[in-house]
Design an enzyme around this catalytic site. Structure first.
Site, PDB file in Angstrom:
ATOM      1  CE1 TYR A 118      -0.267   1.825   4.412  1.00 34.12           C
ATOM      2  CE2 TYR A 118       0.608  -0.402   4.570  1.00 34.12           C
ATOM      3  CZ  TYR A 118       0.383   0.843   5.126  1.00 34.12           C
ATOM      4  OH  TYR A 118       0.819   1.100   6.403  1.00 34.12           O
ATOM      5  CG  ASN A 206      -6.850  -1.298  14.150  1.00 35.62           C
ATOM      6  OD1 ASN A 206      -6.607  -0.103  14.240  1.00 35.62           O
ATOM      7  ND2 ASN A 206      -5.980  -2.230  14.487  1.00 35.62           N
ATOM      8  NE  ARG A 208      -6.428   0.951   9.416  1.00 36.30           N
ATOM      9  CZ  ARG A 208      -6.267   1.211  10.710  1.00 36.30           C
ATOM     10  NH1 ARG A 208      -7.275   1.694  11.423  1.00 36.30           N
ATOM     11  NH2 ARG A 208      -5.085   1.005  11.283  1.00 36.30           N
ATOM     12  CB  ALA A 268      -5.062  15.221  21.975  1.00 34.25           C
ATOM     13  CG  ASP A 298      -1.042  -0.532  15.124  1.00 32.83           C
ATOM     14  OD1 ASP A 298      -2.247  -0.783  15.298  1.00 32.83           O
ATOM     15  OD2 ASP A 298      -0.547  -0.294  14.010  1.00 32.83           O
TER      16      ASP A 298
END
Length: 378
Positions: A118, A206, A208, A268, A298
Protein backbone atom coordinates in the site's frame (compact mmCIF):
# COMPACT_ATOMS: atom_id res chain seq x y z
CA UNK A 1 -21.05 -14.12 20.39
CA UNK A 2 -21.12 -15.03 16.71
CA UNK A 3 -21.47 -12.63 13.78
CA UNK A 4 -25.19 -13.28 13.85
CA UNK A 5 -25.36 -11.83 17.36
CA UNK A 6 -25.93 -15.01 19.38
CA UNK A 7 -24.24 -14.95 22.79
CA UNK A 8 -21.71 -17.66 23.58
CA UNK A 9 -20.27 -18.80 26.90
CA UNK A 10 -16.54 -18.74 27.45
CA UNK A 11 -13.86 -19.47 29.99
CA UNK A 12 -10.87 -17.13 29.84
CA UNK A 13 -8.54 -15.37 32.24
CA UNK A 14 -9.61 -11.89 33.30
CA UNK A 15 -7.40 -9.04 32.04
CA UNK A 16 -6.86 -7.94 35.65
CA UNK A 17 -5.19 -11.27 36.47
CA UNK A 18 -1.38 -11.28 36.25
CA UNK A 19 -0.03 -12.94 33.12
CA UNK A 20 3.56 -12.89 34.26
CA UNK A 21 6.22 -14.16 31.92
CA UNK A 22 9.48 -12.74 33.31
CA UNK A 23 11.74 -15.70 33.99
CA UNK A 24 8.97 -18.20 33.27
CA UNK A 25 8.72 -19.14 29.60
CA UNK A 26 7.02 -22.47 30.38
CA UNK A 27 8.85 -24.11 27.55
CA UNK A 28 8.27 -22.37 24.23
CA UNK A 29 4.87 -20.86 24.97
CA UNK A 30 4.72 -17.29 23.65
CA UNK A 31 3.65 -14.44 25.86
CA UNK A 32 1.55 -13.19 22.95
CA UNK A 33 0.50 -14.29 19.48
CA UNK A 34 -0.73 -11.80 16.91
CA UNK A 35 -2.61 -12.63 13.71
CA UNK A 36 -3.01 -10.34 10.73
CA UNK A 37 -1.83 -9.14 7.37
CA UNK A 38 1.37 -7.17 7.11
CA UNK A 39 2.20 -5.33 3.90
CA UNK A 40 5.06 -3.56 2.30
CA UNK A 41 4.27 0.14 2.54
CA UNK A 42 5.55 2.91 0.30
CA UNK A 43 5.97 6.33 1.90
CA UNK A 44 6.41 9.52 -0.17
CA UNK A 45 9.87 11.03 -0.52
CA UNK A 46 8.37 14.51 -0.18
CA UNK A 47 5.07 16.11 0.94
CA UNK A 48 2.12 16.38 -1.39
CA UNK A 49 -0.68 14.30 -2.90
CA UNK A 50 0.17 10.86 -4.23
CA UNK A 51 -0.29 12.00 -7.83
CA UNK A 52 2.63 14.43 -7.44
CA UNK A 53 5.07 12.27 -5.47
CA UNK A 54 8.11 11.38 -7.60
CA UNK A 55 9.46 8.50 -5.49
CA UNK A 56 8.77 6.43 -2.41
CA UNK A 57 10.68 4.79 0.43
CA UNK A 58 9.90 1.18 1.26
CA UNK A 59 8.76 0.20 4.75
CA UNK A 60 6.54 -2.34 6.47
CA UNK A 61 3.09 -1.87 7.90
CA UNK A 62 0.42 -3.96 9.55
CA UNK A 63 -1.48 -3.34 12.77
CA UNK A 64 -0.91 -6.76 14.29
CA UNK A 65 2.73 -7.08 13.25
CA UNK A 66 3.32 -3.55 14.61
CA UNK A 67 2.00 -4.73 17.98
CA UNK A 68 4.19 -7.83 17.77
CA UNK A 69 7.32 -5.80 17.00
CA UNK A 70 6.69 -3.37 19.85
CA UNK A 71 6.03 -6.17 22.33
CA UNK A 72 9.18 -7.99 21.25
CA UNK A 73 11.25 -4.81 21.60
CA UNK A 74 9.78 -4.48 25.10
CA UNK A 75 11.22 -7.89 26.03
CA UNK A 76 8.34 -10.28 25.41
CA UNK A 77 8.27 -13.59 23.55
CA UNK A 78 5.92 -12.82 20.66
CA UNK A 79 4.85 -14.81 17.61
CA UNK A 80 3.31 -13.17 14.54
CA UNK A 81 1.24 -15.53 12.37
CA UNK A 82 0.10 -14.69 8.86
CA UNK A 83 0.45 -15.56 5.17
CA UNK A 84 2.66 -13.81 2.63
CA UNK A 85 3.33 -14.37 -1.04
CA UNK A 86 6.27 -16.43 -2.29
CA UNK A 87 7.81 -13.21 -3.54
CA UNK A 88 10.42 -10.62 -2.66
CA UNK A 89 7.99 -8.44 -0.73
CA UNK A 90 6.96 -11.39 1.42
CA UNK A 91 10.58 -12.30 2.09
CA UNK A 92 11.31 -8.70 3.08
CA UNK A 93 8.37 -8.60 5.51
CA UNK A 94 9.32 -11.81 7.26
CA UNK A 95 12.95 -10.76 7.56
CA UNK A 96 12.20 -7.20 8.72
CA UNK A 97 9.66 -8.27 11.34
CA UNK A 98 11.98 -11.02 12.55
CA UNK A 99 14.76 -8.44 13.00
CA UNK A 100 12.61 -6.83 15.72
CA UNK A 101 12.84 -10.08 17.70
CA UNK A 102 9.46 -11.47 16.63
CA UNK A 103 9.05 -15.23 16.09
CA UNK A 104 7.91 -15.59 12.45
CA UNK A 105 7.96 -19.39 12.33
CA UNK A 106 4.17 -19.47 11.93
CA UNK A 107 4.12 -17.38 8.76
CA UNK A 108 3.08 -19.40 5.70
CA UNK A 109 4.14 -18.73 2.10
CA UNK A 110 1.61 -18.78 -0.74
CA UNK A 111 2.86 -19.63 -4.24
CA UNK A 112 -0.33 -18.45 -5.92
CA UNK A 113 -1.18 -15.15 -4.18
CA UNK A 114 0.96 -12.02 -3.78
CA UNK A 115 2.01 -10.09 -0.72
CA UNK A 116 -0.14 -6.98 -0.24
CA UNK A 117 1.29 -3.48 -0.65
CA UNK A 118 0.00 0.00 0.00
CA UNK A 119 0.88 3.64 -0.49
CA UNK A 120 0.15 6.40 2.00
CA UNK A 121 0.88 10.04 2.65
CA UNK A 122 1.43 11.64 6.04
CA UNK A 123 -1.55 12.59 8.20
CA UNK A 124 -4.33 11.07 10.27
CA UNK A 125 -6.49 8.30 8.79
CA UNK A 126 -10.06 9.17 7.87
CA UNK A 127 -12.74 7.34 9.82
CA UNK A 128 -15.55 8.47 7.49
CA UNK A 129 -15.87 8.51 3.72
CA UNK A 130 -15.16 12.00 2.42
CA UNK A 131 -14.02 13.28 5.81
CA UNK A 132 -12.72 16.86 5.78
CA UNK A 133 -9.32 17.87 7.19
CA UNK A 134 -9.05 18.29 10.94
CA UNK A 135 -9.62 21.47 12.89
CA UNK A 136 -5.94 22.41 12.48
CA UNK A 137 -6.32 22.26 8.70
CA UNK A 138 -3.84 19.41 8.31
CA UNK A 139 -4.73 17.12 5.39
CA UNK A 140 -5.81 13.58 6.08
CA UNK A 141 -3.64 10.74 4.83
CA UNK A 142 -4.19 9.35 1.37
CA UNK A 143 -4.12 5.57 1.63
CA UNK A 144 -4.26 3.32 -1.44
CA UNK A 145 -4.28 -0.46 -0.90
CA UNK A 146 -3.25 -3.18 -3.34
CA UNK A 147 -4.25 -6.13 -1.19
CA UNK A 148 -7.32 -7.69 -2.85
CA UNK A 149 -6.57 -11.36 -3.43
CA UNK A 150 -3.42 -11.18 -1.32
CA UNK A 151 -1.90 -14.19 0.41
CA UNK A 152 -3.21 -12.99 3.75
CA UNK A 153 -6.76 -12.74 2.44
CA UNK A 154 -6.69 -16.56 2.12
CA UNK A 155 -6.32 -17.04 5.87
CA UNK A 156 -9.07 -19.36 7.10
CA UNK A 157 -9.65 -22.12 9.66
CA UNK A 158 -8.53 -24.60 6.98
CA UNK A 159 -5.33 -22.82 5.92
CA UNK A 160 -4.04 -21.69 9.33
CA UNK A 161 -2.85 -23.61 12.39
CA UNK A 162 -5.58 -22.80 14.93
CA UNK A 163 -3.86 -24.55 17.89
CA UNK A 164 -0.72 -22.48 17.23
CA UNK A 165 -2.80 -19.31 17.21
CA UNK A 166 -4.24 -20.23 20.61
CA UNK A 167 -0.88 -21.24 22.10
CA UNK A 168 0.09 -17.94 23.75
CA UNK A 169 -1.00 -16.29 26.95
CA UNK A 170 -2.57 -13.52 24.87
CA UNK A 171 -3.97 -13.64 21.34
CA UNK A 172 -4.19 -10.19 19.76
CA UNK A 173 -6.58 -9.68 16.84
CA UNK A 174 -7.99 -6.71 14.98
CA UNK A 175 -11.00 -5.76 12.90
CA UNK A 176 -8.80 -5.25 9.85
CA UNK A 177 -8.55 -9.01 9.36
CA UNK A 178 -12.33 -9.35 9.35
CA UNK A 179 -12.53 -6.96 6.39
CA UNK A 180 -10.12 -8.91 4.16
CA UNK A 181 -12.36 -11.81 3.12
CA UNK A 182 -15.12 -14.16 4.22
CA UNK A 183 -12.46 -16.76 5.01
CA UNK A 184 -10.61 -14.33 7.28
CA UNK A 185 -13.83 -13.51 9.10
CA UNK A 186 -14.53 -17.22 9.55
CA UNK A 187 -11.08 -17.63 11.10
CA UNK A 188 -11.72 -14.81 13.58
CA UNK A 189 -15.07 -16.32 14.51
CA UNK A 190 -13.38 -19.66 15.10
CA UNK A 191 -10.72 -18.08 17.33
CA UNK A 192 -13.18 -16.01 19.35
CA UNK A 193 -15.64 -18.86 19.86
CA UNK A 194 -16.15 -20.50 23.26
CA UNK A 195 -13.50 -22.94 24.44
CA UNK A 196 -12.33 -23.92 27.90
CA UNK A 197 -8.65 -23.14 27.49
CA UNK A 198 -8.49 -20.15 25.16
CA UNK A 199 -5.95 -17.41 25.94
CA UNK A 200 -6.87 -13.88 26.86
CA UNK A 201 -8.35 -12.46 23.65
CA UNK A 202 -7.35 -8.90 22.84
CA UNK A 203 -9.21 -7.12 20.04
CA UNK A 204 -8.49 -3.73 18.49
CA UNK A 205 -11.53 -2.60 16.50
CA UNK A 206 -9.33 -0.79 13.94
CA UNK A 207 -12.21 0.31 11.73
CA UNK A 208 -10.80 1.01 8.26
CA UNK A 209 -13.39 2.81 6.18
CA UNK A 210 -11.65 2.01 2.86
CA UNK A 211 -11.75 -1.75 3.46
CA UNK A 212 -15.50 -2.15 3.89
CA UNK A 213 -18.05 -1.87 1.09
CA UNK A 214 -21.08 -2.39 3.32
CA UNK A 215 -20.57 -0.15 6.32
CA UNK A 216 -23.70 -1.27 8.13
CA UNK A 217 -22.46 -4.85 7.94
CA UNK A 218 -19.01 -3.71 9.06
CA UNK A 219 -20.52 -2.30 12.24
CA UNK A 220 -22.39 -5.52 12.99
CA UNK A 221 -19.34 -7.70 12.37
CA UNK A 222 -16.97 -5.58 14.44
CA UNK A 223 -19.43 -5.30 17.32
CA UNK A 224 -19.97 -9.06 17.36
CA UNK A 225 -16.24 -9.80 17.39
CA UNK A 226 -15.56 -7.22 20.09
CA UNK A 227 -18.28 -8.67 22.30
CA UNK A 228 -16.65 -12.10 21.96
CA UNK A 229 -13.28 -10.95 23.33
CA UNK A 230 -11.89 -10.19 26.78
CA UNK A 231 -10.00 -6.96 26.20
CA UNK A 232 -11.17 -4.44 23.60
CA UNK A 233 -9.46 -1.30 22.28
CA UNK A 234 -11.70 1.17 20.45
CA UNK A 235 -11.51 4.83 19.56
CA UNK A 236 -14.38 7.03 20.60
CA UNK A 237 -14.59 8.24 16.99
CA UNK A 238 -14.63 4.64 15.69
CA UNK A 239 -17.54 3.73 17.95
CA UNK A 240 -19.51 6.72 16.69
CA UNK A 241 -18.96 5.89 13.02
CA UNK A 242 -19.09 2.08 13.08
CA UNK A 243 -21.80 1.61 15.70
CA UNK A 244 -23.56 4.95 15.99
CA UNK A 245 -22.62 5.12 19.68
CA UNK A 246 -22.11 8.79 20.58
CA UNK A 247 -22.67 8.90 24.33
CA UNK A 248 -19.02 8.65 25.37
CA UNK A 249 -17.16 5.84 27.13
CA UNK A 250 -20.10 4.78 29.31
CA UNK A 251 -22.30 4.29 26.24
CA UNK A 252 -19.55 2.32 24.50
CA UNK A 253 -19.18 0.08 27.55
CA UNK A 254 -22.95 -0.48 27.52
CA UNK A 255 -22.70 -1.60 23.89
CA UNK A 256 -19.95 -4.06 24.90
CA UNK A 257 -21.25 -5.76 28.07
CA UNK A 258 -19.29 -9.02 27.75
CA UNK A 259 -15.55 -8.07 27.70
CA UNK A 260 -13.75 -7.94 31.02
CA UNK A 261 -12.14 -4.64 30.05
CA UNK A 262 -12.92 -2.04 27.39
CA UNK A 263 -10.31 0.63 26.65
CA UNK A 264 -11.75 3.72 24.97
CA UNK A 265 -9.16 5.89 23.27
CA UNK A 266 -10.02 9.60 23.20
CA UNK A 267 -7.18 10.97 21.11
CA UNK A 268 -5.26 13.87 22.65
CA UNK A 269 -7.59 13.84 25.66
CA UNK A 270 -6.50 10.44 26.95
CA UNK A 271 -7.86 6.93 27.40
CA UNK A 272 -10.27 5.33 29.82
CA UNK A 273 -10.52 1.67 30.85
CA UNK A 274 -13.94 0.42 31.91
CA UNK A 275 -14.01 -2.91 33.72
CA UNK A 276 -16.90 -5.36 33.90
CA UNK A 277 -17.32 -4.62 37.62
CA UNK A 278 -17.99 -0.94 36.88
CA UNK A 279 -14.53 0.36 37.75
CA UNK A 280 -13.50 3.31 35.58
CA UNK A 281 -9.84 4.34 35.19
CA UNK A 282 -8.87 7.43 33.18
CA UNK A 283 -5.34 8.51 32.30
CA UNK A 284 -4.77 11.74 30.35
CA UNK A 285 -2.65 11.66 27.24
CA UNK A 286 0.86 13.05 27.32
CA UNK A 287 2.00 16.28 25.71
CA UNK A 288 3.94 15.10 22.68
CA UNK A 289 5.73 17.00 19.92
CA UNK A 290 4.37 14.88 17.10
CA UNK A 291 6.53 13.97 14.11
CA UNK A 292 3.92 11.69 12.47
CA UNK A 293 0.64 10.20 13.75
CA UNK A 294 1.27 6.81 12.12
CA UNK A 295 1.30 3.71 14.33
CA UNK A 296 0.31 5.34 17.62
CA UNK A 297 -2.78 3.16 18.12
CA UNK A 298 -0.85 -0.06 17.61
CA UNK A 299 1.89 1.17 19.95
CA UNK A 300 -0.69 2.04 22.61
CA UNK A 301 -2.12 -1.48 22.43
CA UNK A 302 1.39 -2.96 22.70
CA UNK A 303 2.23 -0.87 25.75
CA UNK A 304 -1.04 -1.80 27.44
CA UNK A 305 -0.56 -5.50 26.66
CA UNK A 306 3.04 -5.44 27.88
CA UNK A 307 1.92 -4.04 31.22
CA UNK A 308 -0.92 -6.58 31.33
CA UNK A 309 1.52 -9.44 30.83
CA UNK A 310 3.54 -8.06 33.72
CA UNK A 311 0.50 -7.94 36.00
CA UNK A 312 0.58 -4.16 36.50
CA UNK A 313 -2.50 -2.25 37.70
CA UNK A 314 -4.88 -0.78 35.13
CA UNK A 315 -3.69 2.80 35.64
CA UNK A 316 -0.13 1.75 34.86
CA UNK A 317 -1.28 -0.25 31.83
CA UNK A 318 -2.86 2.90 30.42
CA UNK A 319 0.28 4.90 31.19
CA UNK A 320 2.50 2.34 29.47
CA UNK A 321 0.13 2.51 26.50
CA UNK A 322 0.52 6.29 26.34
CA UNK A 323 4.31 6.04 26.65
CA UNK A 324 4.60 3.50 23.85
CA UNK A 325 2.29 5.66 21.70
CA UNK A 326 4.49 8.69 22.42
CA UNK A 327 7.48 6.74 21.14
CA UNK A 328 5.63 6.06 17.87
CA UNK A 329 4.43 9.65 17.53
CA UNK A 330 7.96 11.05 17.73
CA UNK A 331 9.37 9.11 14.77
CA UNK A 332 8.40 9.30 11.08
CA UNK A 333 7.33 5.65 10.53
CA UNK A 334 5.05 3.03 12.06
CA UNK A 335 7.64 1.54 14.41
CA UNK A 336 9.78 3.19 17.08
CA UNK A 337 12.35 1.97 19.53
CA UNK A 338 10.38 1.91 22.80
CA UNK A 339 11.76 3.29 26.03
CA UNK A 340 13.68 0.83 28.17
CA UNK A 341 11.60 -0.95 30.79
CA UNK A 342 13.45 1.01 33.47
CA UNK A 343 12.64 4.30 31.76
CA UNK A 344 8.99 3.41 31.15
CA UNK A 345 8.48 2.17 34.70
CA UNK A 346 10.06 5.35 36.08
CA UNK A 347 7.71 7.58 34.09
CA UNK A 348 4.63 5.43 34.70
CA UNK A 349 5.24 5.69 38.46
CA UNK A 350 5.14 9.50 38.52
CA UNK A 351 2.43 11.17 40.57
CA UNK A 352 -0.41 12.85 38.67
CA UNK A 353 1.32 16.25 38.72
CA UNK A 354 4.55 14.80 37.37
CA UNK A 355 2.69 12.90 34.66
CA UNK A 356 0.89 16.10 33.66
CA UNK A 357 4.18 17.98 33.33
CA UNK A 358 5.71 15.49 30.91
CA UNK A 359 6.50 16.75 27.43
CA UNK A 360 8.04 14.23 25.08
CA UNK A 361 9.73 14.93 21.76
CA UNK A 362 12.01 13.20 19.26
CA UNK A 363 14.77 11.26 20.98
CA UNK A 364 13.03 11.07 24.34
CA UNK A 365 13.34 7.28 24.54
CA UNK A 366 17.13 7.70 24.63
CA UNK A 367 16.97 10.02 27.64
CA UNK A 368 18.53 9.07 30.95
CA UNK A 369 15.74 7.73 33.22
CA UNK A 370 17.17 9.87 36.04
CA UNK A 371 16.89 13.07 33.99
CA UNK A 372 14.15 15.61 34.51
CA UNK A 373 10.70 14.45 33.47
CA UNK A 374 10.16 17.19 30.92
CA UNK A 375 11.95 16.30 27.68
CA UNK A 376 11.96 19.35 25.41
CA UNK A 377 12.53 19.05 21.68
CA UNK A 378 14.70 22.15 21.45
Amino acid sequence: MTASGAATPRATPAPDAPLRSDGDRRGDRPDAVTLGESMVTFLPSEPGPLEDVPSFARGIGGAESNVACSLARAGHHVRWISRVGEDGFGAHLVRAIGEHGVDTSGVRRDEHRPTGIYFRTAGERAVRKGEAPGADGAPLAEVVYYRAGSAASAMSPATMDVPALLAGRVLHLSGITAALSADCLALLEELTGPRADRPLLSFDVNYRVNLWRDHARAGRVLLSLARSCDLVFVGEDEAAVAWGVTGGPAAIRAALPEPELVVVKQGAHGAVALAADGTRTFVPALTVDVVAPVGAGDAFAAGFLSATLRGLPVRDRLRHGHLMAAAALTVPGDLAVPPTRERADHLAALDDAGWGRLRLGPGWTDADPRAQEEVPTR
